[in-house]
Design a protein around this motif. Structure first.
Motif, PDB file in Angstrom:
ATOM      1  N   ARG A  61     -15.126   6.686  -4.875  1.00  0.00           N
ATOM      2  CA  ARG A  61     -14.054   6.298  -3.748  1.00  0.00           C
ATOM      3  C   ARG A  61     -14.461   6.524  -2.488  1.00  0.00           C
ATOM      4  O   ARG A  61     -14.009   5.945  -1.700  1.00  0.00           O
ATOM      5  CB  ARG A  61     -12.726   7.321  -4.103  1.00  0.00           C
ATOM      6  CG  ARG A  61     -11.996   7.251  -5.360  1.00  0.00           C
ATOM      7  CD  ARG A  61     -10.629   7.751  -5.163  1.00  0.00           C
ATOM      8  NE  ARG A  61      -9.914   7.248  -6.437  1.00  0.00           N
ATOM      9  CZ  ARG A  61      -9.839   7.894  -7.557  1.00  0.00           C
ATOM     10  NH1 ARG A  61     -10.625   8.909  -7.870  1.00  0.00           N
ATOM     11  NH2 ARG A  61      -9.239   7.427  -8.577  1.00  0.00           N
ATOM     12  N   LEU A  62     -15.914   7.270  -2.314  1.00  0.00           N
ATOM     13  CA  LEU A  62     -16.220   7.411  -1.027  1.00  0.00           C
ATOM     14  C   LEU A  62     -16.861   5.888  -0.713  1.00  0.00           C
ATOM     15  O   LEU A  62     -16.883   5.878   0.467  1.00  0.00           O
ATOM     16  CB  LEU A  62     -17.570   8.328  -1.197  1.00  0.00           C
ATOM     17  CG  LEU A  62     -18.224   8.949   0.087  1.00  0.00           C
ATOM     18  CD1 LEU A  62     -17.082   9.560   0.973  1.00  0.00           C
ATOM     19  CD2 LEU A  62     -19.479   9.674  -0.093  1.00  0.00           C
ATOM     20  N   ARG A  78      -8.871   2.425  -2.326  1.00  0.00           N
ATOM     21  CA  ARG A  78      -9.710   3.743  -2.802  1.00  0.00           C
ATOM     22  C   ARG A  78      -8.869   4.332  -4.113  1.00  0.00           C
ATOM     23  O   ARG A  78      -9.532   4.905  -4.993  1.00  0.00           O
ATOM     24  CB  ARG A  78      -9.772   4.668  -1.828  1.00  0.00           C
ATOM     25  CG  ARG A  78      -8.691   5.217  -0.767  1.00  0.00           C
ATOM     26  CD  ARG A  78      -8.204   6.406  -1.651  1.00  0.00           C
ATOM     27  NE  ARG A  78      -8.469   7.579  -1.117  1.00  0.00           N
ATOM     28  CZ  ARG A  78      -7.924   8.965  -1.325  1.00  0.00           C
ATOM     29  NH1 ARG A  78      -6.955   8.791  -1.901  1.00  0.00           N
ATOM     30  NH2 ARG A  78      -8.350   9.784  -0.916  1.00  0.00           N
ATOM     31  N   ASP A  79      -7.716   4.192  -3.961  1.00  0.00           N
ATOM     32  CA  ASP A  79      -6.911   4.673  -5.106  1.00  0.00           C
ATOM     33  C   ASP A  79      -7.150   3.990  -6.359  1.00  0.00           C
ATOM     34  O   ASP A  79      -6.580   4.494  -7.337  1.00  0.00           O
ATOM     35  CB  ASP A  79      -5.318   4.789  -4.684  1.00  0.00           C
ATOM     36  CG  ASP A  79      -4.951   5.852  -3.660  1.00  0.00           C
ATOM     37  OD1 ASP A  79      -5.356   6.863  -3.786  1.00  0.00           O
ATOM     38  OD2 ASP A  79      -4.188   5.334  -2.500  1.00  0.00           O
ATOM     39  N   GLY A 112     -14.247   1.668   1.750  1.00  0.00           N
ATOM     40  CA  GLY A 112     -14.010   1.855   3.252  1.00  0.00           C
ATOM     41  C   GLY A 112     -15.332   2.089   4.130  1.00  0.00           C
ATOM     42  O   GLY A 112     -15.196   2.398   5.165  1.00  0.00           O
ATOM     43  N   MET A 126      -9.176   6.193 -16.590  1.00  0.00           N
ATOM     44  CA  MET A 126      -8.103   6.713 -15.649  1.00  0.00           C
ATOM     45  C   MET A 126      -8.464   7.990 -14.802  1.00  0.00           C
ATOM     46  O   MET A 126      -8.123   8.278 -13.697  1.00  0.00           O
ATOM     47  CB  MET A 126      -6.733   6.682 -15.956  1.00  0.00           C
ATOM     48  CG  MET A 126      -6.023   5.146 -16.528  1.00  0.00           C
ATOM     49  SD  MET A 126      -6.006   4.220 -15.058  1.00  0.00           S
ATOM     50  CE  MET A 126      -6.191   2.633 -16.182  1.00  0.00           C
ATOM     51  N   LYS A 127      -9.014   9.033 -16.064  1.00  0.00           N
ATOM     52  CA  LYS A 127      -8.996  10.260 -15.493  1.00  0.00           C
ATOM     53  C   LYS A 127     -10.429  10.865 -15.559  1.00  0.00           C
ATOM     54  O   LYS A 127     -11.172  10.587 -16.824  1.00  0.00           O
ATOM     55  CB  LYS A 127      -8.096  11.235 -16.199  1.00  0.00           C
ATOM     56  CG  LYS A 127      -6.679  11.171 -15.843  1.00  0.00           C
ATOM     57  CD  LYS A 127      -5.926  11.690 -16.932  1.00  0.00           C
ATOM     58  CE  LYS A 127      -5.657  13.026 -16.709  1.00  0.00           C
ATOM     59  NZ  LYS A 127      -4.456  13.606 -17.729  1.00  0.00           N
ATOM     60  N   ARG A 163       0.765  -1.170  -0.126  1.00  0.00           N
ATOM     61  CA  ARG A 163       0.038   0.122  -0.145  1.00  0.00           C
ATOM     62  C   ARG A 163       0.807   1.464   0.169  1.00  0.00           C
ATOM     63  O   ARG A 163       0.676   2.324  -0.653  1.00  0.00           O
ATOM     64  CB  ARG A 163      -0.789  -0.227   1.188  1.00  0.00           C
ATOM     65  CG  ARG A 163      -1.867   1.106   1.265  1.00  0.00           C
ATOM     66  CD  ARG A 163      -1.552   2.315   1.960  1.00  0.00           C
ATOM     67  NE  ARG A 163      -2.325   3.319   1.993  1.00  0.00           N
ATOM     68  CZ  ARG A 163      -2.048   4.453   1.412  1.00  0.00           C
ATOM     69  NH1 ARG A 163      -1.110   4.485   0.837  1.00  0.00           N
ATOM     70  NH2 ARG A 163      -3.063   5.418   1.433  1.00  0.00           N
ATOM     71  N   ASP A 165     -16.850  12.635  -6.386  1.00  0.00           N
ATOM     72  CA  ASP A 165     -16.189  11.337  -6.550  1.00  0.00           C
ATOM     73  C   ASP A 165     -16.880  10.309  -5.615  1.00  0.00           C
ATOM     74  O   ASP A 165     -16.551   9.910  -4.396  1.00  0.00           O
ATOM     75  CB  ASP A 165     -14.662  11.435  -6.163  1.00  0.00           C
ATOM     76  CG  ASP A 165     -13.936   9.883  -6.537  1.00  0.00           C
ATOM     77  OD1 ASP A 165     -14.757   9.129  -6.814  1.00  0.00           O
ATOM     78  OD2 ASP A 165     -12.762  10.137  -6.646  1.00  0.00           O
ATOM     79  N   LYS A 204      -8.569   0.058 -11.234  1.00  0.00           N
ATOM     80  CA  LYS A 204      -7.195   0.083 -11.987  1.00  0.00           C
ATOM     81  C   LYS A 204      -6.488  -1.152 -11.752  1.00  0.00           C
ATOM     82  O   LYS A 204      -6.511  -1.417 -10.386  1.00  0.00           O
ATOM     83  CB  LYS A 204      -6.591   1.511 -11.806  1.00  0.00           C
ATOM     84  CG  LYS A 204      -5.300   1.688 -12.449  1.00  0.00           C
ATOM     85  CD  LYS A 204      -4.605   2.805 -12.014  1.00  0.00           C
ATOM     86  CE  LYS A 204      -3.181   3.240 -12.864  1.00  0.00           C
ATOM     87  NZ  LYS A 204      -2.526   4.492 -12.469  1.00  0.00           N
ATOM     88  N   GLY A 233     -18.366   7.499 -11.345  1.00  0.00           N
ATOM     89  CA  GLY A 233     -16.956   7.140 -12.057  1.00  0.00           C
ATOM     90  C   GLY A 233     -17.169   6.577 -13.348  1.00  0.00           C
ATOM     91  O   GLY A 233     -18.062   6.923 -14.032  1.00  0.00           O
ATOM     92  N   LEU A 286      -2.498  -3.057 -12.571  1.00  0.00           N
ATOM     93  CA  LEU A 286      -1.184  -2.895 -13.042  1.00  0.00           C
ATOM     94  C   LEU A 286      -0.681  -4.069 -13.448  1.00  0.00           C
ATOM     95  O   LEU A 286      -0.799  -5.127 -13.124  1.00  0.00           O
ATOM     96  CB  LEU A 286      -0.466  -2.111 -11.843  1.00  0.00           C
ATOM     97  CG  LEU A 286      -0.880  -0.779 -11.485  1.00  0.00           C
ATOM     98  CD1 LEU A 286       0.230  -0.290 -10.145  1.00  0.00           C
ATOM     99  CD2 LEU A 286      -0.401   0.251 -12.901  1.00  0.00           C
TER     100      LEU A 286
END
Lengths: 589, 366
Positions: free
Chosen positions: B153-154, B120-121, B157, B143-144, B113, B150, B171, B139, B173
């Motif tokens: 992301r809220l 959330r990221d 958690g 990516m953008k 992390r 937002d 996203k 959303g 990787l």
């Protein structure tokens, strides 16, 4: 802790100060200032024109120059400004009738008197000529004079101003450096413009925890400059980074050239001090990597000043990469360049920067900065690899081979830092370069799934022909953020309207292919109608409910970012949400 | 696959929530049940979400995966691994049944992390059913995206208290080509000092845990980059097993002892360079340092005053979660400042006005 360092160049200079020659020189070295110079030259030529939509300067206090430009500004054609959309203010620049002036003065007087009890006299501006620098942000086609502008110097003053606005029911709009491109800082005609320009200090740098506490008016680049001696930097680098302020970056969730690898503003901040409209101060987030409760930090980031006023930001700092190398590849088709991007990523490589330019953009940039770009290429890719020496070494040959395999007609590796900077200079100068070949241009900001790029570019070209306006494309290829620049001439009747109509169609196209109407510039006033395309009424209603949770009377930055349901209904768009027509039971023809 | 909005399971959830909101019936949301232990006691009628399964779309070159919320985390990780990719926040599964929806709702992130970001990221978009029974999309799959607040992301958690996740876009990787784990002898204070120093340098760190007098450091990247970092940092080579077990709280450090009230596990989030904490009198117990210093795990030797622990952690700039061994009807998460709690209540009311979604699961009055 190392010593706190003030941001040596405040975001907004005193309006009466003479233009600083050093600042102008610095501006000339940077692309974004080209438009300012263009504006200055226009002013000195007394050429009668209406400023372009995306024209920096042009009379507004765009970043460090503020008042200094204003005083040189004859702008004889202001009175000719006419409303184009309902959001566009009606001619604010012309001398109003005496009646309107008297009514305005009557509204102003009690507000000014109340504000003077909170702020020093110099912190309350209400004369028309003093307010002029605040009439717009980087989106200069939208202008409006606020009733009054205030320049608080302490958080307590911000709290008192907001309490007053709350009590009097006055709309209030926070403003940083005024470099935003979506009209987010357009002032309220009947309210208060709250400038955070005096909050320009870097409060503390914490080397061991790799954070910096900064006031919201600190310029983005000033943070990286201040922590450079520690080998650290602040990653998000919006193209306006020499001028834009960190508070504005948070409000817009700004990106930049390195987002794919290093994230947006939301990924690079740790906490905020904010003041809500009731004057209460809150800490959102905290000094640890996460905070208890809901992720209000994410909610606040990109909320365009509608939820609270940011009075301090704690940013995360990263170690500066040991080295960066950049490859330039030329392609005969946009498709093959797009394929190459997908292949690099499929190979497991996340470049620090990955940018694409189409042929018109290549030519414009080459004419301007002589970066030695291949001007016959249909598209070029700039691929920057950064990390430790060994990491970059490992990836360079791999990427070069991939680019060649995807049909690159030429691949060049910048031999040294000077050449690397020259490769980037063309891309970074793309906007002002376009400004040289067209009297005005309008910058769009859609994001699309990358695989849709050939289709979107082809459709954009068709739309461009249909509207009779040329379009130049620069593309943050790594993260799918497309900036089509629509070329037009505001002096030609109807062209601005055509440009806006074409822009709207391009954004709708982005939504259609699964993308979004704004990747990093924000909605502001500019794209508020396209919000009706991207979101269904229930979603917009949810946004309004969240807004009301913070600002029940809707006083913070009203009329921005989220359209009312009534407005969307008025537009009467047959908008398709999530593949479903509204009222599917009705026949449509 | 049918569109999410037409999925009978989604339609059923909407109707269920709308009816619950009308009658004021609390709903207890449940995916795979792997995080039942987390947070406060769940109350209300159970809503099973494990049936909302399946990867909706995944295009490796776009670095985005979209899946129904009930899709098992293991299945998502398997699909990603086949294309050489991963969820970079390294979510702990904490049980075979873990779903992607529960993973995001719990917002937990593993040892990677600090360098790769939290759950959330990596959230790009969500489809949720709010407390009114409305299906909403926020959303997207790019990516953008700065259109609208937002709210995606809220959800990360929020423990299901703001909406029922029905679909998430994340996203992803590429998996690093090379990973090496090193071990060094160190005290906790030495480990924290070393980590602060290394974290300020461009090293390919992907994990750093100090436990039992040993500092375990993981490096991930290109073979050349990792080799250079190994030479710089030094230490004994170790396998991948340590971090695999650590991520799942499967290391002996976490093993329950004899049970009973004294078997507490605290998760304490602090600024990474914070000195080793002294959170309570006689705080013998066992400590571990995770997240390169930013996360401390504590197993007190004897039950201690929660208030005292929280006061000490607050003073260090952090917050403490009683992950195990707490009173499920007491507060498990760190208390919020009064102003922030008031904002939480209003945000909760904006999304779930009748207060029917997982009431009390996170804080007693949310």
């Amino acid at each position: 802790m190392v010593a706190a360092a003030p941001d040596s160049r405040p975001a907004v200079v005193d309006r009466d100060a003479a233009p600083d020659f050093e600042q102008i020189l610095e501006f000339t070295r940077n692309y974004l200032n080209y438009n300012v110079l263009q504006s200055i030259s226009r002013i000195f030529r007394y050429r009668s024109r209406r400023p372009g939509v995306h024209s920096w300067g042009g009379g507004c206090a765009s970043a460090p120059f503020s008042g200094s430009l204003r005083s040189h500004q004859p702008n004889p054609d202001r009175a000719e400004e006419r409303p184009v959309t309902s959001a566009r203010p009606t001619a604010t620049g012309e001398l109003p009738s005496q009646d309107r002036g008297a009514a305005r003065a009557a509204r102003q007087a009690p507000v000014v008197a109340a504000l003077r009890e909170i702020l020093p006299e110099s912190g309350v501006l209400h004369h028309r000529e003093d307010l002029r620098p605040y009439e717009c942000d980087g989106l200069t086609a939208y202008r409006r004079l606020p009733l009054v502008a205030v320049l608080p110097e302490t958080v307590e003053q911000v709290q008192a101003v907001l309490r007053l606005c709350s009590r009097l029911g006055l709309p209030v709009v926070a403003r940083g450096a005024g470099t935003g491109l979506s009209g987010g800082a357009l002032p309220p005609e009947d309210g208060v413009l709250l400038s955070l320009a005096k909050f320009n200090r870097i409060v503390a740098v914490d080397r061991d925890n790799r954070t910096a506490r900064v006031q919201p008016g600190v310029r983005n680049l000033a943070i990286s400059e201040a922590v450079a001696p520690l080998g650290l930097y602040y990653a998000p680098d919006p193209s306006s980074q020499i001028a834009c302020s960190i508070g504005g970056n948070v409000a817009e969730n700004s990106g930049g050239l390195h987002c794919l690898k290093y994230g947006l503003t939301v990924h690079n901040i740790q906490s905020l001090e904010v003041v809500t409209i009731d004057g209460e101060r809150h800490t959102i987030g905290g000094p640890a990597l996460d905070a208890p409760g809901y992720d209000l930090l994410a909610l606040m980031t990109g909320s365009e000043g509608l939820l609270a006023v940011i009075v301090e930001v704690t940013v995360k700092l990263l170690p500066k990469p040991e080295c960066a190398r950049v490859l330039l590849a030329a392609f005969e088709t946009v498709e093959s360049a797009g394929t190459a991007v997908g292949r690099i990523i499929a190979e497991g490589i996340i470049p620090g920067g990955l940018e694409m330019m189409d042929n018109p953009a290549i030519r414009a940039a080459e004419d301007f900065v002589h970066a030695d770009y291949p001007v016959d290429a249909a598209a070029i890719l700039l691929c920057e690899l950064d990390g430790t020496e060994r990491e970059v070494e490992d990836q360079i040959d791999q990427v070069r081979a991939l680019l060649e395999d995807c049909g690159a007609t030429e691949v060049r590796l910048a031999r040294d830092d000077a050449e690397r900077i020259r490769f980037w200079a063309g891309r970074k100068a793309a906007f002002p370069a376009v400004g040289r070949i067209s009297p005005d241009y309008y910058c769009m900001d859609g994001t699309i799934p990358r695989r849709e790029l050939p289709k979107v570019l082809a459709r954009t070209e068709a739309l461009s022909r249909e509207h009779g306006l040329a379009v130049v494309n620069v593309f943050h290829a790594g993260d799918g953020n497309l900036h089509p620049l629509i070329l037009y001439d505001a002096n030609q009747p109807g062209q601005l309207e055509q440009a806006e109509a074409l822009g709207a169609r391009i954004l709708e196209l982005c939504v259609e292919v699964g993308g979004t109407i704004t990747g990093e510039h924000g909605v502001g006033v500019e794209k508020i109608e396209q919000m009706c395309v991207q979101f269904a009424p229930a979603e917009l209603a949810q946004f309004h409910a969240v807004k009301a949770a913070f600002d029940p009377d809707g006083l913070l930055n009203p009329g921005k970012a989220v359209p009312t349901l009534a407005r969307c209904a008025e537009l009467g768009g047959m908008h398709v949400h999530h593949g479903a027509l509204p009222h599917p039971e009705l026949e449509r023809f | 696959m049918v569109r999410t909005m037409d999925d009978p399971a989604v339609v059923a959830i909407r109707e269920r929530v709308a009816a619950a909101a009308a009658s004021g019936t609390a709903l207890r949301l449940r995916g795979g049940g792997s995080k039942d232990f987390l947070g406060r006691r769940a109350v209300g009628e159970p809503v099973e979400l494990g049936g909302l399964r399946g990867v909706v779309s995944y295009e490796p070159t776009e670095l985005v995966i979209t899946a129904r919320a009930g899709t098992p985390l293991a299945e998502i990780e398997q699909v990603l691994a086949e294309s050489g990719q991963m969820l970079a926040f390294e979510p702990p599964r904490l049980g075979a049944g873990a779903t992607i929806g529960g993973t995001i709702a719990a917002g937990l992130s593993g040892p990677r992390r600090p360098w790769y970001g939290a759950a959330r990221d990596h959230v790009l978009g969500t489809r949720i059913v709010n407390g009114r029974g409305e299906l909403l999309a926020f959303g997207g799959q790019v990516m953008k995206n700065v259109a609208g607040y937002d709210l995606s992301r809220l959800m990360a958690g929020a423990m299901g208290t703001l909406g029922i996740l029905v679909e998430v876009s994340l996203k992803v990787l590429p998996r690093p080509a090379e990973t090496v784990t090193l071990v060094q002898e160190a005290s906790a204070a030495e480990a924290i000092e070393r980590l602060a120093r290394w974290s300020g340098q461009p090293l390919p760190l992907s994990g750093a845990v100090h436990v039992d007098g040993r500092l375990h450091v993981r490096l991930s990247g290109t073979p050349g980059g990792v080799a250079a970092a190994v030479a710089k940092i030094g230490g004994e080579g170790d396998g991948d097993q340590f971090f695999d077990a650590w991520r799942e709280l499967d290391h002996p450090f976490f093993a329950p002892t004899d049970g009973g009230d004294t078997d507490q596990l605290w998760r304490i989030s602090v600024p990474p360079a914070a000195a080793p904490l002294e959170v309570a009198r006689g705080d013998g117990g066992q400590w571990a340092v995770d997240w390169g210093g930013a996360l401390r795990w504590w197993r007190p030797r004897e039950a201690c005053s929660e208030q005292a622990v929280r006061a000490a952690v607050s003073a260090a700039g952090g917050h403490a979660t009683l992950l195990r061994g707490g009173d499920p009807d007491g507060e498990v998460f760190h208390p919020l400042a009064p102003g922030i709690l008031a904002l939480h209540r209003r945000v909760k009311a904006a999304l779930d006005p009748a207060g029917v979604l997982n009431p009390g699961r996170m804080y007693s009055d949310l």
